[in-house]
Design a protein around this motif. Structure first.
Motif: not given
Ligand SMILES: NC(=O)C[C@H](N)C(=O)O
Length: 337
Positions: A149, A151, A190, A196-198
């Motif tokens: 990712s 992010d 997170g 998916k990374s948050y």
């Protein structure tokens, strides 16, 4: 079409070091009784075919050990291989599979010495792959997801366990047996959910590209050891460690890193003889040691580890002492990293 898909995906290298994530037990009921470091990286990757949807993944076996046996030479070997890969144009992210017992030490070490903003993710598991509800598959899937990712870039070395994304600096194994083993007193950065990374927070301390330390300039690490504070403690262990060649001793102190009156004279003496004394705390949920609280650090010329637990303080002291033997410089480094 497949070639076009491959081009779009990030290139992630998994460096395997062993641990429970590569462990195997006699039966599916054996969640705690098993042998660590049994399966090679190819088997781990083959066990999670979904990784190929996240990234172009390849593996390398750097070592095959349980993490309680990792030594300074292993840290250097791993760190240098990570740096080589990070320099390579066709690598976008790096995952390190690792035993959980010293995972927090390796993650912090890499966080201090790798000059890259590419994602570096350290991951392990609490149950071997042969156990019911094994956690390694999902932890590895999450690690590759975060490593691929954009992010995750520039956030320092990260740890993905139990769906959380933790800072490699802050995280610590806080419970054993349970899969929710890894905690940080400052909270996770997170979550990773369904690949998916948050992210919700950023690390505040210096790391990776903003660090003054570089693995390429480190060829050996000085001897730094830890001695434990408890009721009725004597100075025997401290003296023995210094005698055996420790350049710094981490005092894994009670409470605020307090030091027993039975130990203080020996530590003052050791400091006069050149050994650095670094006060940390062994309290379970995260220590916080301040200068001149509990002990007159200015007068004794000791250093405090602030919020670093004893094992992380050992890592920072070793890395720092490749550059300086000055206690004031050491203290600056302990505030900044
Ligand atoms: N859960 C684990 O990985 C524990 C094992 N002793 C290790 O650190 O390699």
């Amino acid at each position: 079409k497949e070639a076009a898909q491959q081009q779009k995906l990030a290139n992630v290298v998994i460096l395997a070091t062993g641990g429970t994530i590569a462990g195997a037990g006699a039966s599916a009921a054996n969640s705690a009784t098993y042998q660590a470091a049994k399966l090679g990286i190819d088997k781990l990757i083959a066990g999670v075919p979904e990784l190929q949807d996240l990234a172009n993944v390849r593996g390398e076996q750097v070592m095959q050990i349980a993490s309680e046996s990792i030594g300074n030479d292993d840290l250097l070997k791993l760190g240098k291989r990570v740096a080589e890969l990070a320099d390579s144009k066709d690598v976008d992210g790096i995952v390190i599979t690792h035993g959980t017992d010293t995972l927090e030490e390796t993650a912090y070490f890499l966080n201090l010495v790798e000059k890259t903003d590419k994602p570096i993710i350290v991951v392990g598991s609490m149950r071997p792959g042969t156990a019911m509800s094994a956690d390694g598959m999902l932890n590895l899937y999450n690690a590759v997801a975060v490593a691929s990712s954009k992010d995750a870039r520039g956030k320092g070395v990260l740890v993905t366990m139990n769906d959380e994304i933790q800072s490699g600096r802050d995280v610590s194994k806080s419970v054993n047996i349970k899969t929710e083993a890894f905690k940080s007193q400052w909270g996770p950065l997170g979550m990773v959910v369904e690949g998916k990374s948050y992210f919700f927070r950023l690390p505040a301390k210096r790391h990776t590209v903003n660090s003054e330390f570089d693995i390429k300039q480190i060829s050996s690490l000085p001897a730094v050891d830890i001695a434990y504070g408890y009721g009725n403690v004597t100075d025997t262990a401290y003296k023995a460690l210094a005698q055996a060649g420790a350049k710094a001793i981490i005092h894994a102190g009670t409470g605020n890193g307090s030091v027993s009156s039975r130990v203080v004279p020996a530590l003052q003496e050791l400091r006069k003889n050149g050994v650095q004394i670094i006060r940390s705390s062994h309290v379970n949920q995260g220590g916080f040691v301040l200068r001149n609280a509990e002990q007159p650090d200015d007068k004794n010329d000791w250093v405090v580890a602030h919020d670093l637990n004893p094992q992380k303080a050992r890592i920072l002291a070793m890395v720092a002492m490749t550059k300086t033997q000055d206690s004031k410089e050491l203290q600056r480094i302990f505030w900044e990293y």
